[in-house]
Design a protein around this motif. Structure first.
Motif, PDB file in Angstrom:
ATOM      1  N   GLU A 153       0.824  -1.213   0.000  1.00  0.00           N
ATOM      2  CA  GLU A 153       0.000   0.000   0.000  1.00  0.00           C
ATOM      3  C   GLU A 153       0.857   1.261   0.000  1.00  0.00           C
ATOM      4  OE1 GLU A 153      -2.664  -0.680   3.296  1.00  0.00           O
ATOM      5  OE2 GLU A 153      -4.071  -1.785   2.008  1.00  0.00           O
ATOM      6  N   ASN A 154       1.928   1.276   0.812  1.00  0.00           N
ATOM      7  CA  ASN A 154       2.815   2.450   0.856  1.00  0.00           C
ATOM      8  C   ASN A 154       3.492   2.684  -0.486  1.00  0.00           C
ATOM      9  OD1 ASN A 154       2.210   2.913   3.543  1.00  0.00           O
ATOM     10  ND2 ASN A 154       4.067   1.957   4.318  1.00  0.00           N
ATOM     11  N   ARG A 155       4.025   1.631  -1.068  1.00  0.00           N
ATOM     12  CA  ARG A 155       4.710   1.785  -2.350  1.00  0.00           C
ATOM     13  C   ARG A 155       3.718   2.155  -3.451  1.00  0.00           C
ATOM     14  NH1 ARG A 155       6.964  -1.608  -6.546  1.00  0.00           N
ATOM     15  NH2 ARG A 155       8.811  -0.558  -7.386  1.00  0.00           N
ATOM     16  N   SER A 156       2.517   1.618  -3.410  1.00  0.00           N
ATOM     17  CA  SER A 156       1.481   1.989  -4.380  1.00  0.00           C
ATOM     18  C   SER A 156       1.188   3.485  -4.287  1.00  0.00           C
ATOM     19  CB  SER A 156       0.191   1.205  -4.136  1.00  0.00           C
ATOM     20  OG  SER A 156       0.365  -0.160  -4.384  1.00  0.00           O
ATOM     21  N   SER A 157       1.047   3.979  -3.079  1.00  0.00           N
ATOM     22  CA  SER A 157       0.775   5.398  -2.864  1.00  0.00           C
ATOM     23  C   SER A 157       1.935   6.263  -3.366  1.00  0.00           C
ATOM     24  CB  SER A 157       0.526   5.646  -1.369  1.00  0.00           C
ATOM     25  OG  SER A 157       0.311   7.005  -1.123  1.00  0.00           O
ATOM     26  N   ASN A 158       3.160   5.853  -3.074  1.00  0.00           N
ATOM     27  CA  ASN A 158       4.334   6.600  -3.542  1.00  0.00           C
ATOM     28  C   ASN A 158       4.385   6.651  -5.066  1.00  0.00           C
ATOM     29  OD1 ASN A 158       5.326   7.198  -0.986  1.00  0.00           O
ATOM     30  ND2 ASN A 158       6.558   5.345  -0.885  1.00  0.00           N
ATOM     31  N   ILE A 159       4.095   5.536  -5.709  1.00  0.00           N
ATOM     32  CA  ILE A 159       4.122   5.493  -7.174  1.00  0.00           C
ATOM     33  C   ILE A 159       2.998   6.357  -7.744  1.00  0.00           C
ATOM     34  CG2 ILE A 159       3.769   3.984  -9.174  1.00  0.00           C
ATOM     35  CD1 ILE A 159       5.421   1.847  -7.631  1.00  0.00           C
ATOM     36  N   ALA A 160       1.821   6.323  -7.127  1.00  0.00           N
ATOM     37  CA  ALA A 160       0.710   7.165  -7.592  1.00  0.00           C
ATOM     38  C   ALA A 160       1.072   8.639  -7.468  1.00  0.00           C
ATOM     39  CB  ALA A 160      -0.557   6.847  -6.797  1.00  0.00           C
ATOM     40  N   ASN A 161       1.654   9.031  -6.337  1.00  0.00           N
ATOM     41  CA  ASN A 161       2.066  10.423  -6.150  1.00  0.00           C
ATOM     42  C   ASN A 161       3.144  10.819  -7.144  1.00  0.00           C
ATOM     43  OD1 ASN A 161       0.280  10.841  -4.030  1.00  0.00           O
ATOM     44  ND2 ASN A 161       1.757  10.187  -2.499  1.00  0.00           N
ATOM     45  N   LEU A 162       4.062   9.932  -7.403  1.00  0.00           N
ATOM     46  CA  LEU A 162       5.110  10.178  -8.381  1.00  0.00           C
ATOM     47  C   LEU A 162       4.503  10.413  -9.766  1.00  0.00           C
ATOM     48  CD1 LEU A 162       7.999  10.186  -9.532  1.00  0.00           C
ATOM     49  CD2 LEU A 162       7.917   7.696  -9.500  1.00  0.00           C
ATOM     50  N   LEU A 163       3.563   9.571 -10.155  1.00  0.00           N
ATOM     51  CA  LEU A 163       2.919   9.725 -11.463  1.00  0.00           C
ATOM     52  C   LEU A 163       2.196  11.065 -11.585  1.00  0.00           C
ATOM     53  CD1 LEU A 163       1.597   6.122 -12.032  1.00  0.00           C
ATOM     54  CD2 LEU A 163       3.273   7.316 -13.449  1.00  0.00           C
ATOM     55  N   VAL A 164       1.537  11.475 -10.528  1.00  0.00           N
ATOM     56  CA  VAL A 164       0.859  12.776 -10.533  1.00  0.00           C
ATOM     57  C   VAL A 164       1.890  13.883 -10.755  1.00  0.00           C
ATOM     58  CG1 VAL A 164      -0.379  14.447  -9.094  1.00  0.00           C
ATOM     59  CG2 VAL A 164      -1.128  12.071  -9.164  1.00  0.00           C
ATOM     60  N   ASP A 165       2.988  13.831 -10.037  1.00  0.00           N
ATOM     61  CA  ASP A 165       3.996  14.882 -10.132  1.00  0.00           C
ATOM     62  C   ASP A 165       4.697  14.916 -11.485  1.00  0.00           C
ATOM     63  OD1 ASP A 165       3.376  15.820  -7.667  1.00  0.00           O
ATOM     64  OD2 ASP A 165       5.273  15.290  -6.714  1.00  0.00           O
ATOM     65  N   ILE A 166       5.029  13.740 -12.047  1.00  0.00           N
ATOM     66  CA  ILE A 166       5.783  13.772 -13.304  1.00  0.00           C
ATOM     67  C   ILE A 166       4.908  13.994 -14.529  1.00  0.00           C
ATOM     68  CG2 ILE A 166       7.740  12.459 -12.440  1.00  0.00           C
ATOM     69  CD1 ILE A 166       6.732   9.999 -13.871  1.00  0.00           C
ATOM     70  N   THR A 167       3.599  13.898 -14.342  1.00  0.00           N
ATOM     71  CA  THR A 167       2.723  14.161 -15.479  1.00  0.00           C
ATOM     72  C   THR A 167       2.051  15.536 -15.386  1.00  0.00           C
ATOM     73  OG1 THR A 167       0.902  12.981 -14.397  1.00  0.00           O
ATOM     74  CG2 THR A 167       2.268  11.725 -15.948  1.00  0.00           C
ATOM     75  N   LYS A 168       2.426  16.319 -14.373  1.00  0.00           N
ATOM     76  CA  LYS A 168       1.877  17.671 -14.242  1.00  0.00           C
ATOM     77  C   LYS A 168       2.282  18.518 -15.431  1.00  0.00           C
ATOM     78  CE  LYS A 168       1.993  18.379  -9.306  1.00  0.00           C
ATOM     79  NZ  LYS A 168       2.720  19.046  -8.259  1.00  0.00           N
ATOM     80  N   ILE A 169       1.382  19.340 -15.844  1.00  0.00           N
ATOM     81  CA  ILE A 169       1.694  20.312 -16.893  1.00  0.00           C
ATOM     82  C   ILE A 169       1.866  21.651 -16.193  1.00  0.00           C
ATOM     83  CG2 ILE A 169       0.866  21.481 -18.964  1.00  0.00           C
ATOM     84  CD1 ILE A 169      -0.752  18.919 -19.553  1.00  0.00           C
ATOM     85  N   ASP A 170       3.077  22.154 -16.254  1.00  0.00           N
ATOM     86  CA  ASP A 170       3.368  23.430 -15.583  1.00  0.00           C
ATOM     87  C   ASP A 170       2.836  24.615 -16.338  1.00  0.00           C
ATOM     88  OD1 ASP A 170       4.656  22.175 -13.487  1.00  0.00           O
ATOM     89  OD2 ASP A 170       6.557  22.109 -14.574  1.00  0.00           O
TER      90      ASP A 170
END
Length: 170
Positions: A153-170
């Protein structure tokens, strides 16, 4: 019929596996900047950190309520990583503690950072920032002996947060 149900289940597993492979490969290329993904020297596969065929006598030892809870967590992104096919075969149904050396030596950053933090000799700048982010989003589990529900669950959450951050459009 049972045969049709089994076939449908196999298709679902392949589709889920392909989706996970795509997500993990995207992270490996886009965030980890690992070009081995583009032209791999060997076939890349999705590894279950807690193997599907793990022999569990007491699900509570792994933080699961029961077998259904275990099955629901098996294909979560936090329980999956990348390995070359021969490494995945070698990992087999071994326990997490037995897989650590294999993960640590992996060519895939998303896999070896499960065990050891990424390092850089550069003290500041873009590369240092990238390495710090990799270590923040992909924390290590070196002192972990049992890969369990909480880790998934922790690693899933970290990966989800990572995906949100790296796919952000600035």
């Amino acid at each position: 019929t049972r045969k049709e149900s089994s076939a449908a289940s196999d298709v679902y597993k392949r589709q889920a596996n392909n989706k996970a492979k795509g997500i993990l490969s995207f992270i490996e290329l886009k965030f980890n900047n690992n070009l081995d993904i583009v032209k791999p020297v060997k076939r890349i596969t999705v590894e279950h950190i807690l193997a599907r065929k793990t022999k569990i006598t007491n699900y509570e030892d792994y933080g699961f309520i029961n077998e259904d809870d275990f099955i629901r967590h098996l294909n979560r992104i936090g329980n999956l990583t990348l390995l070359y096919h021969d490494e995945n075969t070698s990992a087999g149904i071994n326990n997490f503690s037995d897989k650590k050396a294999l993960y640590e030596s992996s060519n895939f950053i998303i896999t070896n950072t499960i065990i050891k933090p990424m390092e850089t000799p550069i003290k500041n700048g873009v590369e240092t920032h990238r390495v710090n982010l990799i270590n923040e989003y992909q924390p290590q589990y070196l002192n972990t002996e049992i890969w369990n529900k909480e880790k998934i669950e922790n690693r899933s959450s970290n990966i989800a947060n990572l995906l949100v951050d790296i796919t952000k459009i600035d």
